[in-house]
Design a protein around this motif. Sequence first.
Motif, PDB file in Angstrom:
ATOM      1  N   PRO A  55       0.817  -1.218   0.000  1.00  0.00           N
ATOM      2  CA  PRO A  55       0.000   0.000   0.000  1.00  0.00           C
ATOM      3  C   PRO A  55       0.857   1.278   0.000  1.00  0.00           C
ATOM      4  N   TRP A  56       0.145   2.431  -0.096  1.00  0.00           N
ATOM      5  CA  TRP A  56       0.803   3.723  -0.077  1.00  0.00           C
ATOM      6  C   TRP A  56       0.045   4.675   0.846  1.00  0.00           C
ATOM      7  N   LEU A  57       0.788   5.534   1.509  1.00  0.00           N
ATOM      8  CA  LEU A  57       0.180   6.606   2.277  1.00  0.00           C
ATOM      9  C   LEU A  57      -0.315   7.679   1.313  1.00  0.00           C
ATOM     10  N   VAL A  58      -1.588   8.044   1.411  1.00  0.00           N
ATOM     11  CA  VAL A  58      -2.138   9.096   0.556  1.00  0.00           C
ATOM     12  C   VAL A  58      -1.689  10.473   1.039  1.00  0.00           C
ATOM     13  N   HIS A  59      -1.560  10.629   2.341  1.00  0.00           N
ATOM     14  CA  HIS A  59      -1.134  11.894   2.939  1.00  0.00           C
ATOM     15  C   HIS A  59      -0.406  11.540   4.228  1.00  0.00           C
ATOM     16  N   ARG A  60      -0.143  12.506   5.097  1.00  0.00           N
ATOM     17  CA  ARG A  60       0.578  12.227   6.323  1.00  0.00           C
ATOM     18  C   ARG A  60      -0.089  12.954   7.492  1.00  0.00           C
ATOM     19  N   LEU A  61       0.233  12.466   8.694  1.00  0.00           N
ATOM     20  CA  LEU A  61      -0.106  13.150   9.935  1.00  0.00           C
ATOM     21  C   LEU A  61       1.165  13.265  10.761  1.00  0.00           C
ATOM     22  N   ASP A  62       1.288  14.334  11.526  1.00  0.00           N
ATOM     23  CA  ASP A  62       2.422  14.441  12.444  1.00  0.00           C
ATOM     24  C   ASP A  62       2.423  13.248  13.390  1.00  0.00           C
ATOM     25  N   GLN A  63       3.597  12.878  13.854  1.00  0.00           N
ATOM     26  CA  GLN A  63       3.717  11.732  14.761  1.00  0.00           C
ATOM     27  C   GLN A  63       2.829  11.879  15.995  1.00  0.00           C
ATOM     28  N   ASP A  64       2.726  13.084  16.539  1.00  0.00           N
ATOM     29  CA  ASP A  64       1.970  13.294  17.773  1.00  0.00           C
ATOM     30  C   ASP A  64       0.479  13.520  17.534  1.00  0.00           C
ATOM     31  N   THR A  65       0.065  13.586  16.275  1.00  0.00           N
ATOM     32  CA  THR A  65      -1.343  13.813  15.940  1.00  0.00           C
ATOM     33  C   THR A  65      -2.038  12.494  15.652  1.00  0.00           C
ATOM     34  N   ALA A  66      -3.170  12.272  16.304  1.00  0.00           N
ATOM     35  CA  ALA A  66      -3.953  11.057  16.096  1.00  0.00           C
ATOM     36  C   ALA A  66      -5.017  11.292  15.025  1.00  0.00           C
ATOM     37  N   GLY A  67      -5.710  10.211  14.639  1.00  0.00           N
ATOM     38  CA  GLY A  67      -6.900  10.355  13.817  1.00  0.00           C
ATOM     39  C   GLY A  67      -6.832   9.771  12.424  1.00  0.00           C
ATOM     40  N   CYS A  68      -7.720  10.259  11.571  1.00  0.00           N
ATOM     41  CA  CYS A  68      -7.969   9.677  10.248  1.00  0.00           C
ATOM     42  C   CYS A  68      -6.751   9.777   9.331  1.00  0.00           C
ATOM     43  N   LEU A  69      -6.322   8.620   8.835  1.00  0.00           N
ATOM     44  CA  LEU A  69      -5.208   8.539   7.896  1.00  0.00           C
ATOM     45  C   LEU A  69      -5.606   7.629   6.750  1.00  0.00           C
TER      46      LEU A  69
END
Length: 222
Positions: A55-69
């Motif tokens: 698979p591939w990551l469509v976008h990113r979230l900061d390490q300390d940020t939770a939630g929809c990925l």
Amino acid sequence: MNNSLTELPFPILFQDNHFIIINKPAGMPVYTNRHSTQKSVEDYFPLLSKRKDGPWLVHRLDQDTAGCLVIALRKQALINAQSCFEKKQVTKIYWAIVKGKPSENSGHINAPLLKVTKDKQWSMQQDPKGQAASTKWKLLGSNGDISCLELQLLTGRTHQARAHCAILGHPIIGDTIYNPKNNQEPHLHLFSRQISLPLSPPLSAVSEPPEHMLFILKKINN
């Protein structure tokens, strides 16, 4: 397969043949780092798909940020989803617990952000030479000392939610970069509540707050 990857450490919010949306835990990086032993979202990709590509990551979230990925399981799905991000068609809703209470119930922050490095620590600061950044916000609840804000990120700049809350005068609880003074909370109180992409069929998911945010949300009178 690595024996340590026996189960997923995050909930799956949505899954079909093209995409998976997970509720990323706070503190987990999205990318694998060969210099670290900490498990990332990418380390669990073999459990999400047996295909050789992806698979591939469509976008990113900061390490300390939770939630929809959002994670793509097919190359064309990745291309289609990233096109939505490039065209600013993605609805991105975050919740943040911040210091104090805004004087208004809603607002719109337009503050360009520029990466600035000082004393070997970088941050995103308001600067007319920076990239355009736009965030709509509204007050969800407050007890006067702390408040819960809903943030709609109209652009996708690094640390946008964190920097814009600080510019608003209400930095996020637990943010050691934009709220370093008198900060006794060990966790960043920010998470990606909802994400929606206008694909065919539409792609959308809503996540629940992480435990450390639920604890403080109980102190806020809605």
